[in-house]
Design an enzyme around this catalytic site. Structure first.
Site, PDB file in Angstrom:
ATOM      1  N   LYS A 168      57.892  20.307  43.082  1.00  0.00           N
ATOM      2  CA  LYS A 168      57.490  21.156  41.948  1.00  0.00           C
ATOM      3  C   LYS A 168      56.007  21.437  42.125  1.00  0.00           C
ATOM      4  O   LYS A 168      55.283  20.635  42.753  1.00  0.00           O
ATOM      5  CB  LYS A 168      57.724  20.400  40.630  1.00  0.00           C
ATOM      6  CG  LYS A 168      57.853  21.298  39.436  1.00  0.00           C
ATOM      7  CD  LYS A 168      59.267  21.777  39.241  1.00  0.00           C
ATOM      8  CE  LYS A 168      59.395  22.665  38.029  1.00  0.00           C
ATOM      9  NZ  LYS A 168      60.774  23.118  37.837  1.00  0.00           N
TER      10      LYS A 168
ATOM     11  N   GLY B 167      67.837  33.246  25.349  1.00  0.00           N
ATOM     12  CA  GLY B 167      66.962  33.774  26.399  1.00  0.00           C
ATOM     13  C   GLY B 167      67.779  33.921  27.671  1.00  0.00           C
ATOM     14  O   GLY B 167      68.983  34.198  27.624  1.00  0.00           O
ATOM     15  N   ASN B 168      67.156  33.691  28.805  1.00  0.00           N
ATOM     16  CA  ASN B 168      67.841  33.881  30.086  1.00  0.00           C
ATOM     17  C   ASN B 168      69.129  33.058  30.184  1.00  0.00           C
ATOM     18  O   ASN B 168      70.180  33.567  30.561  1.00  0.00           O
ATOM     19  CB  ASN B 168      66.877  33.539  31.229  1.00  0.00           C
ATOM     20  CG  ASN B 168      67.493  33.766  32.584  1.00  0.00           C
ATOM     21  OD1 ASN B 168      68.066  32.855  33.175  1.00  0.00           O
ATOM     22  ND2 ASN B 168      67.428  34.984  33.073  1.00  0.00           N
TER      23      ASN B 168
ATOM     24  N   GLY C  58      70.724  31.165  27.512  1.00  0.00           N
ATOM     25  CA  GLY C  58      71.584  31.310  26.334  1.00  0.00           C
ATOM     26  C   GLY C  58      72.317  32.639  26.266  1.00  0.00           C
ATOM     27  O   GLY C  58      73.501  32.691  25.897  1.00  0.00           O
TER      28      GLY C  58
HETATM   29  P1  NAD Z   1      63.744  31.857  27.933  1.00  0.00           P
HETATM   30  O1  NAD Z   1      62.286  31.805  27.693  1.00  0.00           O
HETATM   31  O2  NAD Z   1      64.343  33.016  28.631  1.00  0.00           O
HETATM   32  O3  NAD Z   1      64.525  31.734  26.518  1.00  0.00           O
HETATM   33  C1  NAD Z   1      64.273  30.734  25.601  1.00  0.00           C
HETATM   34  C2  NAD Z   1      65.026  31.063  24.317  1.00  0.00           C
HETATM   35  O4  NAD Z   1      64.822  30.001  23.411  1.00  0.00           O
HETATM   36  C3  NAD Z   1      64.566  32.322  23.591  1.00  0.00           C
HETATM   37  O5  NAD Z   1      65.693  32.982  23.058  1.00  0.00           O
HETATM   38  C4  NAD Z   1      63.725  31.793  22.423  1.00  0.00           C
HETATM   39  O6  NAD Z   1      63.748  32.639  21.294  1.00  0.00           O
HETATM   40  C5  NAD Z   1      64.498  30.536  22.141  1.00  0.00           C
HETATM   41  N1  NAD Z   1      63.783  29.529  21.392  1.00  0.00           N
HETATM   42  C6  NAD Z   1      62.486  29.183  21.416  1.00  0.00           C
HETATM   43  N2  NAD Z   1      62.284  28.161  20.543  1.00  0.00           N
HETATM   44  C7  NAD Z   1      63.501  27.894  19.995  1.00  0.00           C
HETATM   45  C8  NAD Z   1      63.970  26.962  19.064  1.00  0.00           C
HETATM   46  N3  NAD Z   1      63.133  26.104  18.488  1.00  0.00           N
HETATM   47  N4  NAD Z   1      65.277  26.944  18.761  1.00  0.00           N
HETATM   48  C9  NAD Z   1      66.137  27.817  19.324  1.00  0.00           C
HETATM   49  N5  NAD Z   1      65.765  28.722  20.218  1.00  0.00           N
HETATM   50  C10 NAD Z   1      64.456  28.749  20.546  1.00  0.00           C
HETATM   51  O7  NAD Z   1      64.104  30.483  28.648  1.00  0.00           O
HETATM   52  P2  NAD Z   1      65.341  30.182  29.608  1.00  0.00           P
HETATM   53  O8  NAD Z   1      64.995  30.594  30.989  1.00  0.00           O
HETATM   54  O9  NAD Z   1      66.576  30.673  28.961  1.00  0.00           O
HETATM   55  O10 NAD Z   1      65.312  28.586  29.627  1.00  0.00           O
HETATM   56  C11 NAD Z   1      65.864  27.819  28.562  1.00  0.00           C
HETATM   57  C12 NAD Z   1      65.943  26.372  29.010  1.00  0.00           C
HETATM   58  O11 NAD Z   1      66.757  26.279  30.182  1.00  0.00           O
HETATM   59  C13 NAD Z   1      64.617  25.708  29.402  1.00  0.00           C
HETATM   60  O12 NAD Z   1      64.738  24.334  29.100  1.00  0.00           O
HETATM   61  C14 NAD Z   1      64.566  25.851  30.907  1.00  0.00           C
HETATM   62  O13 NAD Z   1      63.751  24.875  31.516  1.00  0.00           O
HETATM   63  C15 NAD Z   1      66.030  25.626  31.226  1.00  0.00           C
HETATM   64  N6  NAD Z   1      66.438  26.156  32.530  1.00  0.00           N
HETATM   65  C16 NAD Z   1      66.337  27.486  32.801  1.00  0.00           C
HETATM   66  C17 NAD Z   1      66.744  27.965  34.044  1.00  0.00           C
HETATM   67  C18 NAD Z   1      66.690  29.437  34.372  1.00  0.00           C
HETATM   68  O14 NAD Z   1      67.148  29.813  35.466  1.00  0.00           O
HETATM   69  N7  NAD Z   1      66.219  30.290  33.481  1.00  0.00           N
HETATM   70  C19 NAD Z   1      67.220  27.064  35.023  1.00  0.00           C
HETATM   71  C20 NAD Z   1      67.335  25.707  34.702  1.00  0.00           C
HETATM   72  C21 NAD Z   1      66.931  25.267  33.442  1.00  0.00           C
END
Ligand code: NAD
Length: 367
Positions: A73, A179-180, A182
């Site tokens: 990382k 987000g990405n 969800g």
């Molecule tokens: P993102 O920034 O695209 O989306 C985050 C979402 O969470 C947004 O809809 C935001 O409105 C919402 N949010 C923020 N605070 C909140 C709360 N208190 N309650 C509910 N929703 C809330 O992020 P992402 O890429 O979707 O990542 C989400 C999680 O998944 C993170 O923990 C990230 O580390 C993990 N993750 C992501 C990926 C990836 O490929 N994107 C891969 C592995 C793990």
């Protein structure tokens, strides 16, 4: 404080360039299974300690996904709200040039907090090797995370876990975050006839016991900035998603969503960790004893790194979607069966398998 043990970290490289204001680091936790793979996080508070913990998580995630990557990382200390985009791109460029000698032989970059396909493009160009980063734009033969590989993997992990728990398609599902991760997990579940009754974002939760429509959720989110403006349903405060009486909770937003004090009031039969560290191993162990099935983060959300591997070997989007489905399905089945056989919780079951693979090839942990 960085914790060293028999697995690593094997190498830590710190980069300091006062003239441009760059202070960053790469932690290569383990090279047992291949070059260290993990994203670059750009935040004001990122530290070598934080990055080393994340690098260890990548060691297990890559091992469990059976990828030829070690764990790593990187971090750059900067506040994107305080600097211009031009400055941010300059920091990425100088960082890439500074760690050129270790990419991609010992470290392969990827996106993480505050870094996207644009930053990966800058990184790979400055580094001079297209294989030095994944998650690049399609124009650079990349497979950006924006294609939704992680959400697709979380969806497949959920299907296996629901089957394992004896939950039918009618079981009610709540999804934390849009987000990405969800958004894609909602899309796949709803479009395949699963009963998603609640979705949240930072503004609140929309709950409708009759189920939610994906296209409408997406349009509302795009138009108004929040899923709570969906209209048909009840709006509750964001954190109250964990108080819902749905059969399944899928986490896809913040760390530490479920704290030890919440455990006794939870009604879920299954929790799938789409987000990273939505709770602690202690809480997971208590939930296991209460017969709540928890699929750990590094099993359920490995779709992103599987996509990185596909990009690294030069294959296309279709190959990526197939491999994500195949690997996530197989690994979720494997850890759930192993957990049942050993009588341990799914995280311990997954760690046992991941550790065994690393140990087999680890040069630093064997004499
Ligand atoms: P993102 O920034 O695209 O989306 C985050 C979402 O969470 C947004 O809809 C935001 O409105 C919402 N949010 C923020 N605070 C909140 C709360 N208190 N309650 C509910 N929703 C809330 O992020 P992402 O890429 O979707 O990542 C989400 C999680 O998944 C993170 O923990 C990230 O580390 C993990 N993750 C992501 C990926 C990836 O490929 N994107 C891969 C592995 C793990």
């Amino acid at each position: 404080m960085v914790v060293y043990d028999e697995f690593g970290p094997e190498k830590i490289l710190e980069v300091y360039h006062p003239k441009v204001g760059l202070h960053g680091f790469v932690v290569i936790d383990s090279l047992a299974l291949g070059p260290g793979k993990g994203g670059i996080r750009l935040t004001p508070t990122v530290s070598i300690d934080e990055v080393s913990r994340l690098a260890r998580a990548m060691t297990w995630k890559n091992s469990l996904a059976d990828l030829p990557f070690g764990g790593a990382k990187a971090g750059i200390i900067a506040d994107p709200k305080e600097i211009t985009l031009k400055k941010k791109y300059e920091l990425i460029k100088i960082f890439a040039e500074s760690i050129k000698s270790i990419c991609p032989s010992l470290y392969i970059a990827g996106p993480d907090i505050n870094t996207t396909e644009k930053e990966m493009e800058i990184f790979a160009k400055a580094n001079g090797d297209n294989k030095s980063a994944t998650g690049k734009p399609k124009s650079m033969k990349g497979l950006p995370h924006e294609l939704g590989s992680t959400g697709l993997g979380v969806y497949h992990s959920t299907l296996i876990a629901m089957e394992h728990k004896g939950l039918s398609k009618k079981a009610s599902i709540a999804i934390e975050g849009f987000g990405n991760v969800g958004e894609f997990v909602s899309k796949y579940l709803i479009e395949n006839g699963y009963n998603v009754v609640a979705v949240s974002d930072s503004k609140g939760v929309i709950y409708n016991e009759k189920g939610l429509n994906f296209n409408k959720l997406k349009q509302i989110k795009e138009k108004t900035g929040s899923v709570i403006n969906y209209n048909e349903g009840k709006v509750i405060p964001t954190h109250e998603i964990i108080k819902l009486k749905t059969d399944v909770l899928i986490t896809a937003a913040i760390p530490d969503l479920i704290k030890i004090g919440d455990v006794n009031s939870l009604k879920f039969k299954l929790i799938v960790e789409g987000s990273n560290i939505p709770t602690t191993p202690d809480v997971e162990e208590i939930l296991h004893k209460k017969n709540v099935l928890v699929v750990p983060d590094f099993v359920a959300n490995a779709g992103g790194v599987i996509s990185s591997y596909v990009e690294y070997i030069g294959k296309d989007e279709k190959y990526m979607f197939n491999l994500v489905e195949e690997k996530i399905t197989r690994n979720t089945e494997l850890i759930l069966k192993n957990s049942e056989k050993k009588g341990c919780n799914p995280r311990d079951s997954a760690l046992e398998i991941a550790e065994k693979r690393v140990r087999k090839y680890c040069k630093v942990c064997r004499i």
